[in-house]
Design a protein around this motif. Structure first.
Motif, PDB file in Angstrom:
ATOM      1  N   ILE A  85       0.837  -1.201   0.000  1.00 18.64           N
ATOM      2  CA  ILE A  85       0.000   0.000   0.000  1.00 18.64           C
ATOM      3  C   ILE A  85       0.872   1.251   0.000  1.00 18.64           C
ATOM      4  CG2 ILE A  85      -1.751   1.281   1.285  1.00 18.64           C
ATOM      5  CD1 ILE A  85      -2.788  -1.378   2.339  1.00 18.64           C
ATOM      6  N   TYR A  86       1.957   1.238   0.790  1.00 19.36           N
ATOM      7  CA  TYR A  86       2.862   2.393   0.855  1.00 19.36           C
ATOM      8  C   TYR A  86       3.489   2.679  -0.511  1.00 19.36           C
ATOM      9  CZ  TYR A  86       7.165   4.991   1.741  1.00 19.36           C
ATOM     10  OH  TYR A  86       8.189   5.908   1.677  1.00 19.36           O
ATOM     11  N   LEU A  87       4.024   1.643  -1.140  1.00 17.64           N
ATOM     12  CA  LEU A  87       4.698   1.838  -2.424  1.00 17.64           C
ATOM     13  C   LEU A  87       3.731   2.325  -3.501  1.00 17.64           C
ATOM     14  CD1 LEU A  87       7.043  -1.309  -2.512  1.00 17.64           C
ATOM     15  CD2 LEU A  87       7.662   1.046  -1.950  1.00 17.64           C
ATOM     16  N   CYS A  88       2.493   1.810  -3.463  1.00 20.25           N
ATOM     17  CA  CYS A  88       1.536   2.149  -4.521  1.00 20.25           C
ATOM     18  C   CYS A  88       0.797   3.459  -4.267  1.00 20.25           C
ATOM     19  CB  CYS A  88       0.522   1.021  -4.695  1.00 20.25           C
ATOM     20  SG  CYS A  88       1.222  -0.523  -5.321  1.00 20.25           S
ATOM     21  N   THR A  89       0.482   3.761  -3.000  1.00 26.34           N
ATOM     22  CA  THR A  89      -0.342   4.939  -2.729  1.00 26.34           C
ATOM     23  C   THR A  89       0.462   6.157  -2.284  1.00 26.34           C
ATOM     24  OG1 THR A  89      -0.755   4.324  -0.412  1.00 26.34           O
ATOM     25  CG2 THR A  89      -2.263   3.455  -2.077  1.00 26.34           C
ATOM     26  N   VAL A  90       1.586   5.945  -1.604  1.00 25.98           N
ATOM     27  CA  VAL A  90       2.399   7.076  -1.140  1.00 25.98           C
ATOM     28  C   VAL A  90       3.469   7.432  -2.177  1.00 25.98           C
ATOM     29  CG1 VAL A  90       3.931   7.948   0.687  1.00 25.98           C
ATOM     30  CG2 VAL A  90       1.986   6.478   1.275  1.00 25.98           C
ATOM     31  N   LEU A  91       4.214   6.415  -2.636  1.00 25.50           N
ATOM     32  CA  LEU A  91       5.243   6.669  -3.645  1.00 25.50           C
ATOM     33  C   LEU A  91       4.686   6.615  -5.072  1.00 25.50           C
ATOM     34  CD1 LEU A  91       8.418   4.803  -2.294  1.00 25.50           C
ATOM     35  CD2 LEU A  91       7.551   7.084  -1.776  1.00 25.50           C
ATOM     36  N   LYS A  92       3.460   6.124  -5.235  1.00 25.62           N
ATOM     37  CA  LYS A  92       2.791   6.073  -6.540  1.00 25.62           C
ATOM     38  C   LYS A  92       3.542   5.205  -7.562  1.00 25.62           C
ATOM     39  CE  LYS A  92      -0.279   9.094  -5.145  1.00 25.62           C
ATOM     40  NZ  LYS A  92      -1.687   8.717  -4.866  1.00 25.62           N
ATOM     41  N   ILE A  93       4.233   4.172  -7.089  1.00 22.26           N
ATOM     42  CA  ILE A  93       4.915   3.235  -7.983  1.00 22.26           C
ATOM     43  C   ILE A  93       3.879   2.274  -8.554  1.00 22.26           C
ATOM     44  CG2 ILE A  93       6.676   1.430  -8.110  1.00 22.26           C
ATOM     45  CD1 ILE A  93       8.137   2.797  -5.826  1.00 22.26           C
ATOM     46  N   ILE A 102      -6.950  -6.451 -13.376  1.00 25.47           N
ATOM     47  CA  ILE A 102      -8.411  -6.313 -13.422  1.00 25.47           C
ATOM     48  C   ILE A 102      -8.865  -4.867 -13.254  1.00 25.47           C
ATOM     49  CG2 ILE A 102      -8.754  -8.645 -12.545  1.00 25.47           C
ATOM     50  CD1 ILE A 102      -9.373  -7.509  -9.865  1.00 25.47           C
ATOM     51  N   GLY A 103      -7.919  -3.957 -13.137  1.00 28.58           N
ATOM     52  CA  GLY A 103      -8.286  -2.550 -13.113  1.00 28.58           C
ATOM     53  C   GLY A 103      -8.363  -1.907 -11.750  1.00 28.58           C
ATOM     54  N   PHE A 104      -7.938  -2.604 -10.688  1.00 23.34           N
ATOM     55  CA  PHE A 104      -7.931  -2.010  -9.349  1.00 23.34           C
ATOM     56  C   PHE A 104      -6.554  -1.397  -9.103  1.00 23.34           C
ATOM     57  CE2 PHE A 104      -8.406  -2.951  -4.504  1.00 23.34           C
ATOM     58  CZ  PHE A 104      -8.551  -1.595  -4.276  1.00 23.34           C
ATOM     59  N   ASN A 105      -6.395  -0.145  -9.499  1.00 27.41           N
ATOM     60  CA  ASN A 105      -5.112   0.548  -9.374  1.00 27.41           C
ATOM     61  C   ASN A 105      -5.075   1.304  -8.053  1.00 27.41           C
ATOM     62  OD1 ASN A 105      -2.849   2.219  -9.576  1.00 27.41           O
ATOM     63  ND2 ASN A 105      -3.031   2.371 -11.806  1.00 27.41           N
ATOM     64  N   LEU A 106      -4.267   0.831  -7.119  1.00 26.93           N
ATOM     65  CA  LEU A 106      -4.212   1.443  -5.794  1.00 26.93           C
ATOM     66  C   LEU A 106      -3.809   2.912  -5.852  1.00 26.93           C
ATOM     67  CD1 LEU A 106      -2.543  -1.411  -3.697  1.00 26.93           C
ATOM     68  CD2 LEU A 106      -4.899  -0.646  -3.565  1.00 26.93           C
ATOM     69  N   ALA A 107      -2.950   3.258  -6.796  1.00 29.17           N
ATOM     70  CA  ALA A 107      -2.479   4.641  -6.891  1.00 29.17           C
ATOM     71  C   ALA A 107      -3.584   5.594  -7.330  1.00 29.17           C
ATOM     72  CB  ALA A 107      -1.297   4.729  -7.854  1.00 29.17           C
ATOM     73  N   GLU A 108      -4.576   5.079  -8.046  1.00 27.89           N
ATOM     74  CA  GLU A 108      -5.637   5.936  -8.572  1.00 27.89           C
ATOM     75  C   GLU A 108      -6.919   5.868  -7.748  1.00 27.89           C
ATOM     76  OE1 GLU A 108      -6.172   4.787 -12.617  1.00 27.89           O
ATOM     77  OE2 GLU A 108      -4.192   5.498 -13.257  1.00 27.89           O
ATOM     78  N   GLU A 109      -7.168   4.724  -7.087  1.00 27.72           N
ATOM     79  CA  GLU A 109      -8.364   4.600  -6.256  1.00 27.72           C
ATOM     80  C   GLU A 109      -8.189   5.391  -4.960  1.00 27.72           C
ATOM     81  OE1 GLU A 109     -11.125   3.061  -6.992  1.00 27.72           O
ATOM     82  OE2 GLU A 109     -10.597   1.804  -8.718  1.00 27.72           O
ATOM     83  N   VAL A 110      -9.297   5.657  -4.283  1.00 29.20           N
ATOM     84  CA  VAL A 110      -9.240   6.314  -2.975  1.00 29.20           C
ATOM     85  C   VAL A 110      -8.539   5.380  -2.001  1.00 29.20           C
ATOM     86  CG1 VAL A 110     -10.598   7.241  -1.070  1.00 29.20           C
ATOM     87  CG2 VAL A 110     -11.358   7.586  -3.432  1.00 29.20           C
ATOM     88  N   SER A 111      -7.469   5.858  -1.361  1.00 26.75           N
ATOM     89  CA  SER A 111      -6.700   5.004  -0.459  1.00 26.75           C
ATOM     90  C   SER A 111      -7.489   4.719   0.810  1.00 26.75           C
ATOM     91  CB  SER A 111      -5.368   5.669  -0.096  1.00 26.75           C
ATOM     92  OG  SER A 111      -4.655   4.864   0.822  1.00 26.75           O
ATOM     93  N   ALA A 112      -7.323   3.507   1.331  1.00 31.88           N
ATOM     94  CA  ALA A 112      -7.998   3.132   2.576  1.00 31.88           C
ATOM     95  C   ALA A 112      -7.243   3.647   3.796  1.00 31.88           C
ATOM     96  CB  ALA A 112      -8.128   1.612   2.644  1.00 31.88           C
ATOM     97  N   LEU A 113      -6.044   4.230   3.600  1.00 27.30           N
ATOM     98  CA  LEU A 113      -5.206   4.701   4.702  1.00 27.30           C
ATOM     99  C   LEU A 113      -4.690   6.103   4.416  1.00 27.30           C
ATOM    100  CD1 LEU A 113      -3.138   1.425   5.188  1.00 27.30           C
ATOM    101  CD2 LEU A 113      -4.895   2.274   6.739  1.00 27.30           C
ATOM    102  N   PRO A 114      -4.355   6.870   5.465  1.00 28.32           N
ATOM    103  CA  PRO A 114      -3.765   8.198   5.258  1.00 28.32           C
ATOM    104  C   PRO A 114      -2.494   8.117   4.428  1.00 28.32           C
ATOM    105  CG  PRO A 114      -4.403   7.907   7.551  1.00 28.32           C
ATOM    106  CD  PRO A 114      -4.559   6.570   6.888  1.00 28.32           C
ATOM    107  N   GLY A 115      -2.229   9.136   3.602  1.00 33.63           N
ATOM    108  CA  GLY A 115      -1.105   9.068   2.669  1.00 33.63           C
ATOM    109  C   GLY A 115       0.079   9.941   3.005  1.00 33.63           C
ATOM    110  N   GLY A 116       0.092  10.608   4.168  1.00 37.65           N
ATOM    111  CA  GLY A 116       1.203  11.498   4.509  1.00 37.65           C
ATOM    112  C   GLY A 116       2.501  10.750   4.724  1.00 37.65           C
ATOM    113  N   PRO A 117       3.577  11.043   3.974  1.00 40.63           N
ATOM    114  CA  PRO A 117       4.857  10.325   4.114  1.00 40.63           C
ATOM    115  C   PRO A 117       5.448  10.412   5.517  1.00 40.63           C
ATOM    116  CG  PRO A 117       4.835  11.654   2.119  1.00 40.63           C
ATOM    117  CD  PRO A 117       3.619  12.042   2.898  1.00 40.63           C
TER     118      PRO A 117
END
Length: 471
Positions: free
Chosen positions: A48-56, A325-340
């Motif tokens: 989740i960190y790599l996909c939603t915070v770092l947007k990898i 299947i199209g579930f892109n964590l970086a683009e969907e609303v994150s389930a967790l806060p994203g502050g680094p």
């Protein structure tokens, strides 16, 4: 083979059925609590960190997790071989809790640096690859000898069971602290509202460990070793089925009580993964019975490879399939806060507390049954042991499947309570990973348990004959 001597010169092996104090048991268990503060963070939240915070991209994250784990399948036997062939002054196994604990703490803190969120994508990818690989390598240097300590403390089956229960209670404390505490910590540091339903859902599956593990000797006497495993797996299967039905046909938010009960039931089934560690000393004794060597670190290294193989496959498949299947964590609303800064703060606190607990484990453990081979263990001999030891093969198979069932759902659990926020396609993906796949894997675990041949009676015969030989 050389045996350690006690103060009076008597070989420890001559009286290997040691009774342990609760201070020793809890001290040993604190080492598993320490490691789980880091391991559970990586298993549950790194993707989740790599996909939603770092947007990898999820495809790269999938490949990274697989590559690091494949490398670890080579690295872990190297570590195990080295440990089996050496005898440091501070203890054959205990030494690494300190010498490995310091760099492990540093590597964990550097895994989620706040500045990384501002770097270019190329730098983020390099940073993620290097930091995750180093953390994985150092973790093996601590985890493999730690697992070997249990086989060095006593041969007594009941003591091993109590020691395993204590260790797994501590491990599950670490799990519940991470799975509930990490999202709560993120929300607190980021100044956001705490989602208590989410935190409860992620952590409540750990609750059965605190009830069942202390009762293991009693439950084992009632149901037998295999009967107990079958009972737990059956309860877990029903729990996963219930979660699927609720998620597919009902509003999860309106069924919160039933959802939480079903999650507890899944935790009962996955608890079998914790109980598998009690079989590792059995496999070590069986190997010593056949060969005369007690390859504790080697067997624990192979168990670690199997354990991480399950983790690896889960970490590889989850982001890969979800991306397809199209579930892109970086683009969907994150389930967790994203502050680094919040991510860095929480993992740093866990890492520092973990080092203190490793130091406590080092001070509390006593190695009573320790051997060093007369000639170094070779990789060829390790492979031969794997080929010859059918019990080891089955235990490793159980490790792979049960931990695949555990970790394939771990990162997605944060999204289950928020199913209503996503499209039907995404909902189905979440249900497959949190319910259907784990349930099917529990059936495979039950079959492997059925094939395991070592009964308690046979193990007692093996251990007593080993002691008779040594005497």
């Amino acid at each position: 083979m050389a045996y350690n001597q006690n103060e009076g010169g008597e070989t420890m092996a001559a009286k290997g059925f040691y009774k342990l104090s609760w201070m020793q048991r809890i001290g040993f268990g604190s080492g598993d609590l320490a490691q789980n503060l880091i391991f559970q963070t990586v298993a549950t939240f790194l993707m989740i960190y790599l996909c939603t915070v770092l947007k990898i991209s999820m495809i790269f994250v999938s490949g990274l997790i697989l590559a690091v784990r494949l490398f670890d399948c080579i690295w872990s036997p190297i570590v195990g071989r080295y440990i089996d062939n050496h005898n440091p002054k501070l203890g054959k196994y205990r030494t690494y809790l300190l010498y490995g604990g310091i760099p492990l703490t540093i590597a964990a803190c550097f895994l989620m640096l706040p500045a990384a969120a501002e770097w270019s994508m190329t730098m983020k990818i390099i940073y993620a690859t290097v930091s995750y690989t180093l953390l994985s390598m150092i973790y093996s240097v601590v985890n493999i000898p730690y697992g070997s300590i249990m086989a060095s403390m006593t041969r007594d089956n009941n003591e091993v069971l109590i020691l395993t229960s204590t260790r797994m209670v501590c491990a599950n404390i670490g799990q519940i602290v991470v799975q509930a505490g990490f999202p709560i910590g993120l929300a607190i540091v980021a100044g956001e509202t705490i989602d208590w339903k989410q935190a409860s859902f992620m952590a409540i599956g750990t609750i059965p460990a605190f009830i069942i593990l202390p009762m293991l000797p009693l439950l084992k006497s009632w149901f037998g070793k295999k009967g107990l495993y079958y009972l737990l797996l059956s309860i877990g299967f029903i729990g996963f089925a219930a979660l699927f039905v609720i998620g597919k046909f009902f509003d999860v938010a309106e069924c919160n009580t039933i959802v939480q009960i079903a999650k507890v039931m899944t935790g009962v089934g996955l608890l079998v993964g914790s109980l598998m560690w009690a079989l590792v000393p059995e496999v070590i004794s069986e190997a010593e019975y056949r060969t005369g060597n007690r390859p504790a670190a080697t067997v624990n290294a192979l168990a670690g490879v199997a354990f991480k193989a399950g983790f690896s496959i889960a970490g590889w498949i989850t982001p890969l399939v979800m991306g397809w299947i199209g579930f892109n964590l970086a683009e969907e609303v994150s389930a967790l806060p994203g502050g680094p800064n919040a991510w860095f703060t929480v993992i740093s606190v866990f890492a520092l507390v973990g080092f203190i607990l490793l130091a406590l484990c080092f001070l509390s453990c006593k190695e009573n049954i320790v051997t060093t081979p007369e000639k170094p263990v070779t990789f060829g001999e390790m492979f031969q042991e794997f080929k010859a030891n059918k019990c080891l093969q089955l235990v490793l198979g159980i490790f792979v499947v049960v931990f695949l069932a555990s970790f394939i759902a771990a990162p997605v659990n944060a999204y289950y309570t928020k199913l209503a926020d996503y499209s039907d396609t995404v909902k189905d993906a979440i249900l497959w990973f949190t319910c259907i796949i784990p349930a099917l894997l529990l059936i495979v675990v039950a079959y492997l348990v059925y094939k395991y041949p070592l009964t308690d009676e046979k193990l007692d015969e093996i251990n007593h004959e080993i002691e008779a030989r040594n005497a």
